[in-house]
Scaffold this motif. Structure first.
Motif, PDB file in Angstrom:
ATOM      1  N   TYR A  87      20.407  80.037  37.102  1.00 57.25           N
ATOM      2  CA  TYR A  87      21.827  79.854  37.554  1.00 57.25           C
ATOM      3  C   TYR A  87      21.722  78.256  38.283  1.00 57.25           C
ATOM      4  CZ  TYR A  87      22.739  84.685  37.059  1.00 57.25           C
ATOM      5  OH  TYR A  87      22.830  85.856  36.531  1.00 57.25           O
ATOM      6  N   PRO A  88      22.460  77.208  37.454  1.00 57.37           N
ATOM      7  CA  PRO A  88      22.200  75.786  37.835  1.00 57.37           C
ATOM      8  C   PRO A  88      23.263  75.536  39.239  1.00 57.37           C
ATOM      9  CG  PRO A  88      23.670  75.985  35.934  1.00 57.37           C
ATOM     10  CD  PRO A  88      23.315  77.377  36.213  1.00 57.37           C
ATOM     11  N   ASN A  89      23.979  76.367  39.460  1.00 59.32           N
ATOM     12  CA  ASN A  89      24.784  76.263  40.736  1.00 59.32           C
ATOM     13  C   ASN A  89      24.015  76.750  41.947  1.00 59.32           C
ATOM     14  OD1 ASN A  89      25.432  78.508  39.540  1.00 59.32           O
ATOM     15  ND2 ASN A  89      27.187  78.810  40.805  1.00 59.32           N
ATOM     16  N   MET A  90      23.230  77.647  41.908  1.00 57.43           N
ATOM     17  CA  MET A  90      22.385  78.269  43.111  1.00 57.43           C
ATOM     18  C   MET A  90      21.022  77.647  43.271  1.00 57.43           C
ATOM     19  SD  MET A  90      22.600  82.102  41.914  1.00 57.43           S
ATOM     20  CE  MET A  90      24.287  83.330  41.998  1.00 57.43           C
ATOM     21  N   THR A  91      20.617  77.700  44.438  1.00 60.44           N
ATOM     22  CA  THR A  91      19.511  77.099  45.127  1.00 60.44           C
ATOM     23  C   THR A  91      18.350  78.192  44.409  1.00 60.44           C
ATOM     24  OG1 THR A  91      19.513  78.355  47.121  1.00 60.44           O
ATOM     25  CG2 THR A  91      20.459  76.057  46.909  1.00 60.44           C
ATOM     26  N   VAL A  92      16.942  77.688  44.685  1.00 61.99           N
ATOM     27  CA  VAL A  92      16.184  78.429  44.004  1.00 61.99           C
ATOM     28  C   VAL A  92      15.909  79.628  44.968  1.00 61.99           C
ATOM     29  CG1 VAL A  92      13.659  78.560  44.498  1.00 61.99           C
ATOM     30  CG2 VAL A  92      14.481  76.445  43.488  1.00 61.99           C
ATOM     31  N   ARG A  93      16.227  79.578  46.262  1.00 61.39           N
ATOM     32  CA  ARG A  93      16.389  80.835  47.054  1.00 61.39           C
ATOM     33  C   ARG A  93      17.350  81.922  46.542  1.00 61.39           C
ATOM     34  NH1 ARG A  93      14.900  81.184  52.219  1.00 61.39           N
ATOM     35  NH2 ARG A  93      14.899  78.848  52.353  1.00 61.39           N
ATOM     36  N   GLY A  94      18.512  81.123  46.141  1.00 64.46           N
ATOM     37  CA  GLY A  94      19.384  82.156  45.634  1.00 64.46           C
ATOM     38  C   GLY A  94      19.250  82.696  44.312  1.00 64.46           C
ATOM     39  N   ASN A  95      18.578  82.030  43.357  1.00 65.14           N
ATOM     40  CA  ASN A  95      18.238  82.294  42.036  1.00 65.14           C
ATOM     41  C   ASN A  95      17.212  83.472  42.239  1.00 65.14           C
ATOM     42  OD1 ASN A  95      18.826  80.887  39.313  1.00 65.14           O
ATOM     43  ND2 ASN A  95      19.011  79.318  40.680  1.00 65.14           N
ATOM     44  N   ILE A  96      16.143  83.303  43.036  1.00 62.80           N
ATOM     45  CA  ILE A  96      15.308  84.584  43.304  1.00 62.80           C
ATOM     46  C   ILE A  96      15.760  85.613  43.872  1.00 62.80           C
ATOM     47  CG2 ILE A  96      13.283  85.067  44.779  1.00 62.80           C
ATOM     48  CD1 ILE A  96      12.360  82.142  44.198  1.00 62.80           C
ATOM     49  N   SER A  97      16.889  85.386  44.799  1.00 62.29           N
ATOM     50  CA  SER A  97      17.431  86.512  45.550  1.00 62.29           C
ATOM     51  C   SER A  97      18.511  87.250  44.745  1.00 62.29           C
ATOM     52  CB  SER A  97      18.299  86.074  46.765  1.00 62.29           C
ATOM     53  OG  SER A  97      18.667  86.851  47.693  1.00 62.29           O
ATOM     54  N   PHE A  98      19.043  86.746  43.664  1.00 62.52           N
ATOM     55  CA  PHE A  98      20.243  87.115  43.206  1.00 62.52           C
ATOM     56  C   PHE A  98      20.090  88.636  42.467  1.00 62.52           C
ATOM     57  CE2 PHE A  98      22.984  87.693  39.343  1.00 62.52           C
ATOM     58  CZ  PHE A  98      24.443  87.448  39.913  1.00 62.52           C
ATOM     59  N   GLY A  99      19.035  88.998  41.969  1.00 62.14           N
ATOM     60  CA  GLY A  99      18.801  90.089  41.297  1.00 62.14           C
ATOM     61  C   GLY A  99      18.726  91.254  42.472  1.00 62.14           C
ATOM     62  N   MET A 100      18.103  91.032  43.508  1.00 62.55           N
ATOM     63  CA  MET A 100      18.105  91.942  44.681  1.00 62.55           C
ATOM     64  C   MET A 100      19.295  91.977  45.488  1.00 62.55           C
ATOM     65  SD  MET A 100      14.339  90.872  46.748  1.00 62.55           S
ATOM     66  CE  MET A 100      14.712  89.011  46.736  1.00 62.55           C
ATOM     67  N   GLU A 101      20.119  91.064  45.534  1.00 68.12           N
ATOM     68  CA  GLU A 101      21.637  91.362  45.780  1.00 68.12           C
ATOM     69  C   GLU A 101      22.162  92.241  45.112  1.00 68.12           C
ATOM     70  OE1 GLU A 101      23.937  87.745  47.351  1.00 68.12           O
ATOM     71  OE2 GLU A 101      21.962  86.657  47.160  1.00 68.12           O
ATOM     72  N   GLU A 119       5.567  81.992  48.418  1.00 66.07           N
ATOM     73  CA  GLU A 119       4.026  81.567  48.945  1.00 66.07           C
ATOM     74  C   GLU A 119       3.067  81.914  47.860  1.00 66.07           C
ATOM     75  OE1 GLU A 119       0.685  82.608  52.480  1.00 66.07           O
ATOM     76  OE2 GLU A 119       2.708  83.476  52.386  1.00 66.07           O
ATOM     77  N   LEU A 120       3.265  82.855  47.077  1.00 65.40           N
ATOM     78  CA  LEU A 120       2.468  83.320  45.965  1.00 65.40           C
ATOM     79  C   LEU A 120       2.474  82.511  44.914  1.00 65.40           C
ATOM     80  CD1 LEU A 120       0.630  85.698  44.771  1.00 65.40           C
ATOM     81  CD2 LEU A 120       2.550  86.532  43.779  1.00 65.40           C
ATOM     82  N   LEU A 121       3.399  81.713  44.596  1.00 68.37           N
ATOM     83  CA  LEU A 121       3.790  80.878  43.452  1.00 68.37           C
ATOM     84  C   LEU A 121       3.812  79.385  43.991  1.00 68.37           C
ATOM     85  CD1 LEU A 121       6.730  82.752  41.377  1.00 68.37           C
ATOM     86  CD2 LEU A 121       4.224  82.421  40.785  1.00 68.37           C
ATOM     87  N   GLN A 122       3.576  79.216  45.077  1.00 70.76           N
ATOM     88  CA  GLN A 122       3.578  77.969  45.715  1.00 70.76           C
ATOM     89  C   GLN A 122       4.834  77.093  45.626  1.00 70.76           C
ATOM     90  OE1 GLN A 122      -0.053  76.015  44.292  1.00 70.76           O
ATOM     91  NE2 GLN A 122      -1.376  77.755  45.228  1.00 70.76           N
ATOM     92  N   ILE A 123       5.910  77.641  45.842  1.00 76.12           N
ATOM     93  CA  ILE A 123       7.296  77.138  45.812  1.00 76.12           C
ATOM     94  C   ILE A 123       8.126  77.105  46.942  1.00 76.12           C
ATOM     95  CG2 ILE A 123       7.590  77.251  43.070  1.00 76.12           C
ATOM     96  CD1 ILE A 123       9.178  79.717  43.644  1.00 76.12           C
ATOM     97  N   SER A 124       7.417  77.058  48.149  1.00 76.77           N
ATOM     98  CA  SER A 124       8.330  77.440  49.360  1.00 76.77           C
ATOM     99  C   SER A 124       8.939  76.426  49.785  1.00 76.77           C
ATOM    100  CB  SER A 124       7.010  77.886  50.597  1.00 76.77           C
ATOM    101  OG  SER A 124       6.429  78.905  50.319  1.00 76.77           O
ATOM    102  N   GLN A 125       8.379  74.961  49.420  1.00 73.99           N
ATOM    103  CA  GLN A 125       8.958  73.787  49.772  1.00 73.99           C
ATOM    104  C   GLN A 125      10.326  73.475  48.780  1.00 73.99           C
ATOM    105  OE1 GLN A 125       6.368  74.264  48.033  1.00 73.99           O
ATOM    106  NE2 GLN A 125       5.989  72.600  46.377  1.00 73.99           N
ATOM    107  N   LEU A 126      10.586  74.303  47.723  1.00 77.78           N
ATOM    108  CA  LEU A 126      11.516  73.957  46.917  1.00 77.78           C
ATOM    109  C   LEU A 126      12.690  74.958  46.932  1.00 77.78           C
ATOM    110  CD1 LEU A 126       9.427  73.735  43.612  1.00 77.78           C
ATOM    111  CD2 LEU A 126      10.085  72.054  45.116  1.00 77.78           C
ATOM    112  N   LEU A 127      12.620  75.931  47.959  1.00 81.30           N
ATOM    113  CA  LEU A 127      13.740  77.322  48.077  1.00 81.30           C
ATOM    114  C   LEU A 127      15.108  76.535  48.354  1.00 81.30           C
ATOM    115  CD1 LEU A 127      11.802  79.730  50.246  1.00 81.30           C
ATOM    116  CD2 LEU A 127      12.650  79.953  47.943  1.00 81.30           C
TER     117      LEU A 127
END
Length: 369
Positions: A87-101, A119-127
């Motif tokens: 989803y282009p309008n969501m942050t990385v955090r929002g994209n990862i979280s969306f299904g859980m929501e 942490e597993l995918l080494q994208i913590s700095q991109l959230l």
């Protein structure tokens, strides 16, 4: 019964059958790659596992439960698409979280899962970034992270690396393999790239024309192709395939081949049963690495035969040099060491390891030796 069973599954669109009766059993924790050219039915099969396409006949069973008629959301599968589908309008955090929501998972649990996956995918700095601010490789990691939050029974990957450049594809292959080794999750992965199939999988299903041509480990598929299609499709450079004839050499089967200057050579097979086949026309299959300079030949092989042949082309490739000659009237590629002084137009010695040779029937295309 496997963890994922594809049992006599077919798929038709109107009167067109695009997937013929297919049987594949996948064990828990296995990494199965479906590989083949465009239009072979691999993506259709993946979509049926996901529930995006209905099965025309047969059934798909995941973890002991038939998936026929079960909606995609109720299958406990996670899918990673070629297009990332972020989803282009969501942050990385929002994209990862969306299904859980959408599944009503509490915020505290969501945040914990996001942190673990990042942490597993080494994208913590991109959230806190949005997809438009990410590279292709980073977007693919986010798409994988979204899938990982599901704890699915089966991961489905649909050509996830095809939009990436060559170096990034290699890097992401390594990451996906590490991820599988760490998590031990069951994965079904679709690609048209046979190098991806060979490097990632624990088993490969090679598909063509809506049929599974062969299923096996990467080594089995590479060393013992079941037919001409598998032989020519798997490997880079592909297997050399050229006409020959079976003859008898000291009571054992051998291949008689024609060389570039019109001479012929008789090359005995090693430990292969071809009795009663004398005089039969065949297509001989030999991998480039089984045709080398004499000093580079396999010292353990009992069936290395040296022939003189004209060098047509040389193709330097860093640590190796690919040398093209003619056998059976066809171009044949050999793999020499880079420091071998070989030049186009010269006759040179080629060492052929017949322990690695296979033979096919030119009419049925099935392997016979």
């Amino acid at each position: 019964m496997g963890f994922l069973d594809i049992d006599r599954v077919t798929k038709s669109f109107g009167g067109l059958k695009v997937l013929h009766e297919t049987d594949i059993s996948v064990e828990e924790g296995e990494f199965l790659v479906l590989v083949g050219p465009s239009g072979c039915g691999k993506s259709t099969l993946l979509n049926m596992i996901a529930g995006l396409e209905e099965v025309s006949s047969g059934q798909i069973v995941i973890n002991g439960r038939s998936m026929n008629g079960v909606k995609p959301a109720d299958r406990n599968i996670a899918m990673v698409f070629q297009s990332y589908a972020l989803y282009p309008n969501m942050t990385v955090r929002g994209n990862i979280s969306f299904g859980m929501e959408m599944h009503g998972i509490p915020k505290k649990e969501r945040e914990k899962k996001i942190a673990e996956v990042a942490e597993l995918l080494q994208i913590s700095q991109l959230l806190d970034r949005k997809p438009g601010q990410l590279s292709g490789g980073q977007r693919q990691r986010v798409a994988m992270g979204r899938a990982l939050t599901r704890d699915p029974d089966v991961f489905l990957f649909d050509e996830p690396l095809s939009n990436l450049d060559a170096k990034l594809r290699v890097d992401m292959r390594t990451e996906i393999k590490k991820l599988h080794q760490k998590l031990g999750t069951t994965i079904v992965y679709v690609t048209h790239d046979q190098i991806e199939a060979l490097t990632l999988s624990t088993r490969i299903a090679v598909m063509y024309g809506g049929y599974v041509q062969q299923i096996g480990t990467p080594q089995e598929i590479y060393d013992n192709p079941a037919n001409l299609f598998v032989a020519g499709f798997m490997g880079s450079p592909s297997m050399n395939l050229f006409p020959a004839r079976i003859v008898s050499a000291n009571g054992a089967p051998a291949a008689e081949i024609s060389l570039s200057d019109g001479r012929s050579a008789v090359l005995p097979f090693a430990g292969r049963d071809g009795t009663g086949e004398e005089g039969r026309e065949i297509t001989l299959g030999i991998r480039p690495e089984a045709i080398t300079e004499p000093d580079g030949a396999d010292r353990k092989s009992r069936a290395v035969h040296v022939v003189d042949s004209r060098v047509e082309i040389t193709e330097p490739a860093g640590s190796d040099i690919f040398v093209v000659t003619q056998m059976g009237g066809k171009d044949v590629t050999a793999r020499f060491s880079a420091d071998v002084p070989v030049k186009p137009g010269e006759d040179f010695q080629f060492a052929i390891n017949m322990e690695k040779a296979v033979a096919f029937d030119p009419k049925t295309e099935a392997r016979i030796i």
